[in-house]
Design a protein around this motif. Structure first.
Motif, mmCIF file in Angstrom:
data_model
loop_
_atom_site.group_PDB
_atom_site.id
_atom_site.type_symbol
_atom_site.label_atom_id
_atom_site.label_comp_id
_atom_site.label_asym_id
_atom_site.label_seq_id
_atom_site.Cartn_x
_atom_site.Cartn_y
_atom_site.Cartn_z
ATOM 1 N N VAL A 32 0.719 -0.809 0.137
ATOM 2 C CA VAL A 32 0.123 -0.149 -0.244
ATOM 3 C C VAL A 32 0.590 1.578 -0.537
ATOM 4 O O VAL A 32 0.607 2.312 -0.765
ATOM 5 C CB VAL A 32 -1.127 -0.202 1.415
ATOM 6 C CG1 VAL A 32 -1.869 0.932 1.323
ATOM 7 C CG2 VAL A 32 -1.764 -1.007 0.943
ATOM 8 N N ALA A 33 1.956 1.442 0.825
ATOM 9 C CA ALA A 33 2.725 2.554 0.944
ATOM 10 C C ALA A 33 3.785 2.954 -0.179
ATOM 11 O O ALA A 33 4.127 3.516 -0.856
ATOM 12 C CB ALA A 33 3.458 2.750 2.326
ATOM 13 N N SER A 34 4.065 1.674 -1.211
ATOM 14 C CA SER A 34 4.665 1.645 -2.434
ATOM 15 C C SER A 34 3.439 2.359 -3.175
ATOM 16 O O SER A 34 4.256 2.945 -4.555
ATOM 17 C CB SER A 34 4.762 0.370 -2.572
ATOM 18 O OG SER A 34 4.125 -0.610 -3.450
ATOM 19 N N LEU A 35 2.423 2.568 -3.220
ATOM 20 C CA LEU A 35 1.385 3.278 -4.700
ATOM 21 C C LEU A 35 1.804 4.377 -4.357
ATOM 22 O O LEU A 35 1.170 4.833 -5.734
ATOM 23 C CB LEU A 35 0.497 2.982 -4.024
ATOM 24 C CG LEU A 35 -0.531 0.876 -4.407
ATOM 25 C CD1 LEU A 35 -1.735 1.215 -3.833
ATOM 26 C CD2 LEU A 35 -0.437 0.308 -5.846
ATOM 27 N N SER A 42 2.222 11.716 -4.060
ATOM 28 C CA SER A 42 3.674 11.753 -3.563
ATOM 29 C C SER A 42 4.529 10.498 -2.658
ATOM 30 O O SER A 42 3.029 9.772 -1.880
ATOM 31 C CB SER A 42 3.910 13.138 -2.354
ATOM 32 O OG SER A 42 3.616 13.813 -3.254
ATOM 33 N N PRO A 43 5.382 10.446 -1.841
ATOM 34 C CA PRO A 43 5.549 8.953 -0.764
ATOM 35 C C PRO A 43 5.224 9.242 0.007
ATOM 36 O O PRO A 43 4.522 10.569 0.639
ATOM 37 C CB PRO A 43 7.521 9.678 -1.218
ATOM 38 C CG PRO A 43 7.398 10.512 -2.030
ATOM 39 C CD PRO A 43 6.414 11.027 -2.596
ATOM 40 N N SER A 44 4.710 7.775 0.318
ATOM 41 C CA SER A 44 2.920 7.934 1.292
ATOM 42 C C SER A 44 3.509 6.674 2.478
ATOM 43 O O SER A 44 4.412 6.753 2.176
ATOM 44 C CB SER A 44 2.032 7.285 0.518
ATOM 45 O OG SER A 44 2.201 5.791 -0.107
ATOM 46 N N GLN A 45 2.452 6.998 4.042
ATOM 47 C CA GLN A 45 3.194 6.901 4.544
ATOM 48 C C GLN A 45 1.628 6.114 4.739
ATOM 49 O O GLN A 45 0.591 5.986 3.671
ATOM 50 C CB GLN A 45 2.371 7.955 5.311
ATOM 51 C CG GLN A 45 3.619 8.508 6.018
ATOM 52 C CD GLN A 45 3.636 10.353 6.956
ATOM 53 O OE1 GLN A 45 2.573 9.817 7.860
ATOM 54 N NE2 GLN A 45 4.598 10.312 7.050
ATOM 55 N N VAL A 46 1.467 5.059 5.819
ATOM 56 C CA VAL A 46 -0.439 4.079 5.869
ATOM 57 C C VAL A 46 -1.410 4.673 6.655
ATOM 58 O O VAL A 46 -1.145 4.743 7.628
ATOM 59 C CB VAL A 46 -0.152 2.493 5.690
ATOM 60 C CG1 VAL A 46 -0.800 1.761 5.469
ATOM 61 C CG2 VAL A 46 1.017 1.852 4.350
ATOM 62 N N HIS A 47 -2.647 4.967 5.691
ATOM 63 C CA HIS A 47 -3.443 5.268 6.844
ATOM 64 C C HIS A 47 -4.127 4.193 6.932
ATOM 65 O O HIS A 47 -4.654 3.877 6.109
ATOM 66 C CB HIS A 47 -4.295 6.622 6.515
ATOM 67 C CG HIS A 47 -5.232 7.085 7.151
ATOM 68 N ND1 HIS A 47 -5.008 7.827 8.907
ATOM 69 C CD2 HIS A 47 -6.580 7.151 6.810
ATOM 70 C CE1 HIS A 47 -6.327 7.899 9.175
ATOM 71 N NE2 HIS A 47 -7.697 7.533 7.903
ATOM 72 N N HIS A 48 -4.544 3.924 8.292
ATOM 73 C CA HIS A 48 -5.908 2.756 8.665
ATOM 74 C C HIS A 48 -7.058 3.427 8.585
ATOM 75 O O HIS A 48 -7.276 4.883 9.867
ATOM 76 C CB HIS A 48 -5.084 2.448 10.108
ATOM 77 C CG HIS A 48 -4.489 1.348 9.812
ATOM 78 N ND1 HIS A 48 -3.564 1.201 10.514
ATOM 79 C CD2 HIS A 48 -4.082 -0.179 9.679
ATOM 80 C CE1 HIS A 48 -2.274 0.299 10.306
ATOM 81 N NE2 HIS A 48 -3.118 -0.903 9.879
#
Ligand SMILES: [Zn+2]
Ligand SMILES: [Zn+2]
Length: 119
Positions: A32-35, A42-48
């Motif tokens: 998910v983060a790599s999407l 933009s480079p991302s973090q994962v949000h629940h």
């Protein structure tokens, strides 16, 4: 003389109250983060996501969307604006989750043989 135990029924309800396990998948989180941010790439973090929680449901690692810092915890972040305001502006968590799943699906399709692309 025998008396029925008064707590016979509470034994049954105790079984129903079993805690659901939170689904953990570091592998999925990495994917998910790599999407990249679902909103801006933009480079991302994962949000629940929080939608659908309550009612005994816990957020699983499969209910996650990629968000960059700005859209996650930054100035325009869901944690900064509050999810209600944020979702009115950028779309609901559910919509974004569906979009995320489509992207992941498209991603894995490339490596699968015999999987026809959707029209
Ligand atoms: Zn973003
Ligand atoms: Zn978050």
């Amino acid at each position: 003389m025998s008396i029925l135990p008064p707590n016979q029924q509470s034994n049954q309800s105790r079984q129903i109250l079993k805690q659901p396990k939170r689904l953990k998948s570091p592998k999925h989180l990495a994917k998910v983060a790599s999407l990249g941010c679902i909103l801006c790439g933009s480079p991302s973090q994962v949000h629940h996501i929080r939608t659908g929680q309550g009612m005994g449901l816990k957020a699983s690692d499969f209910d996650t969307i990629p968000l960059c810092e700005r859209h996650h915890t930054g100035k325009e972040g869901i944690h900064t604006c509050g999810s209600r305001v944020w979702q009115m502006r950028f779309g609901t968590e559910i919509e974004l989750l569906e979009k995320t799943r489509e992207l992941l699906d498209a991603d894995s399709r490339e490596t699968k043989i015999g999987h026809l692309p959707k029209k």
